[in-house]
Design an enzyme around this catalytic site. Structure first.
Site, short mmCIF file in Angstrom:
data_model
loop_
_atom_site.label_atom_id
_atom_site.label_comp_id
_atom_site.label_asym_id
_atom_site.label_seq_id
_atom_site.Cartn_x
_atom_site.Cartn_y
_atom_site.Cartn_z
N GLU A 57 0.73 -1.21 0.02
CA GLU A 57 0.00 -0.23 -0.05
C GLU A 57 0.99 1.32 -0.05
OE1 GLU A 57 -2.90 0.32 3.29
OE2 GLU A 57 -2.72 2.62 3.17
N ASN A 69 -0.38 12.04 -0.22
CA ASN A 69 -1.19 12.83 0.40
C ASN A 69 -1.23 14.29 -0.58
OD1 ASN A 69 -1.55 11.84 3.24
ND2 ASN A 69 0.75 11.58 3.13
N HIS A 98 12.60 0.25 4.03
CA HIS A 98 12.24 0.24 2.58
C HIS A 98 11.75 -0.92 2.00
CE1 HIS A 98 16.50 -1.38 3.02
NE2 HIS A 98 16.11 -1.95 1.85
N GLU A 107 14.95 -0.95 -2.93
CA GLU A 107 16.16 -1.84 -3.31
C GLU A 107 16.07 -2.71 -4.29
OE1 GLU A 107 17.41 -3.92 0.20
OE2 GLU A 107 19.28 -4.60 -0.63
#
Length: 428
Positions: free
Chosen positions: A343, A347, A362, A405
């Site tokens: 998810e 904003n 991450h 990554e």
């Protein structure tokens, strides 16, 4: 449009109780049937009332049967909302269907297609208003079944095509009285336009696919059976039939077409469940208004652009939270839907720089060839903050400062230029 929870509390409790007592395959089978019945709650209650009142109603009672059905339908709607068995969004769908269904009823009765033989005060012209709830029950079912089964629709056609089809179908129910009947051509058009649309639905935690055209064909058969039950109660009488006769299967074709009219209307309040390639202009415009510091193309759509376009995961759904001025975007590596998603939050109501203080670790993705993937990212305008000098690991960052990554699947690849001598860029 913000949905209520995918499952209301009472629905969750019923499902948990059933799954705790049956093996998985049996629970899935039983829960599928129970969920379908639960989605039919409004329509099922209305059909039961038609049968019950036919048996018990007396002509000298103060309230006519038709008026009782209308008042009871309103009461059922109020109770469903009060006990949170239905959302306000679903109630709005029912109201809209009631209006469009009543308009068609007025016309069809005027043309002599069928009639309502009993007396009643709550009516427009010759149409008792309870009849609109029979159409509204279809809208209620569609809206509830989408939520209860947590449905997602992939391959959804361009929206204006769906509205053009729905409007043509609706108008054909009127115009075929004066000109050619286009129903068979319109049936073919449903296959052409919706032929690639797949419903992905969830019974418990596993997702199942079904072509939308097949789902519509199966649903119209149940509607045809329900209509015959209603006809058996004498609630309406078809032209030329003074006693009960089974309606022809051609009537099932009419319900098949009406389902598409219904579905296109319901889709308006479930846009977040449609294929993201067919978002509305309003949603696209909101994404186009991302802050200018994101850069030209590489940051145009925020963090989802880095993940979604070059790296491989697909967007399975999205949800606009108007009150919070935020958009939730759900990504899945294999399009598997809930339970296998990441998810992401944008904003869009904030003018402040995100910085790095709102991150939590991450994301990491294994790739088959890290050099090819990094080149693909660079070609897409993404900066490689930490190049894969060791043939094993690389880092990129989203415009919002989120690190991603990339890891070589299996053993590290041999060192290779230009990556081996490429310096870091910025933070990672």
């Amino acid at each position: 449009m913000q949905d209520i929870h995918n499952r209301l509390p009472v629905e969750r409790r019923l499902g948990d109780w059933m799954r705790a007592r049956l093996p998985f395959w049996a629970a899935e089978f039983v829960m599928f049937g129970l969920k379908q019945g639960w989605a039919c709650l409004f329509g099922g209650l209305m059909l039961a009332l038609l049968v019950l009142t036919k048996w018990i109603w007396q002509p000298d009672w103060a309230l006519t049967r038709y008026d009782f059905l209308f008042v009871t339908a309103l009461a059922i709607q109020a109770l469903l909302l009060a006990f949170r068995l239905e959302s306000w969004t679903e109630a709005k769908v029912i109201l809209f269907f009631h209006v469009t269904g009543t308009v068609m009823e007025i016309f069809k009765i005027h043309m002599g297609s069928w009639a309502y033989p009993e007396a009643g005060l709550i009516r427009i012209m010759e149409v008792p208003l309870f009849s609109g709830f029979m159409y509204a029950a279809v809208g209620s079912f569609l809206s509830r079944v989408i939520r209860i089964f947590d449905m997602r629709f992939t391959g959804y056609p361009t929206e204006w095509w769906t509205w053009a089809l729905a409007l043509t179908i609706y108008l054909n129910f009127f115009t075929h009285h004066f000109g050619p009947d286009l129903r068979y051509g319109l049936m073919a058009a449903t296959v052409v336009i919706f032929g690639r649309t797949i419903i992905r639905f969830r019974i418990s935690d596993r997702h199942y696919p079904m072509p939308l055209v097949i789902a519509a064909a199966l649903s119209c058969l149940f509607l045809w059976i329900a209509e015959n039950v209603g006809t058996l109660t004498g609630s309406w009488v078809y032209a030329g039939h003074e006693t009960f006769h089974w309606t022809s299967l051609a009537k099932a074709g009419s319900w098949y077409l009406l389902l598409y009219v219904s579905f296109v209307q319901v889709a308006v309040v479930h846009r977040d469940r449609l294929d993201p390639a067919n978002r509305t202009r309003r949603e696209t415009t909101r994404e186009d208004q991302l802050p200018a510091h994101h850069g030209p193309r590489e940051g145009h759509r925020g963090v989802q652009e880095i993940l979604l376009r070059p790296a491989g995961p697909v967007e399975t759904r999205r949800k606009d939270l108007e009150g919070a001025k935020a958009t939730l975007v759900f990504l899945s590596q294999d399009g598997g839907g809930p339970g296998n998603e990441v998810e992401l939050t944008y904003n869009w109501g904030s003018e402040e720089d995100y910085g790095g203080g709102r991150n939590f670790g991450h994301l990491a993705y294994e790739v088959e060839n890290i050099y090819d993937k990094c080149q693909q990212l660079m070609d897409g305008g993404v900066v490689i903050n930490r190049p894969p000098r060791d043939g094993r690991m690389a880092f990129v960052r989203s415009p919002d400062g989120i690190s991603v990554e990339l890891l070589q699947m299996g053993d590290a690849l041999p060192a290779q230029e230009p990556w081996a001598s490429m310096p870091n860029t910025g933070e990672w």
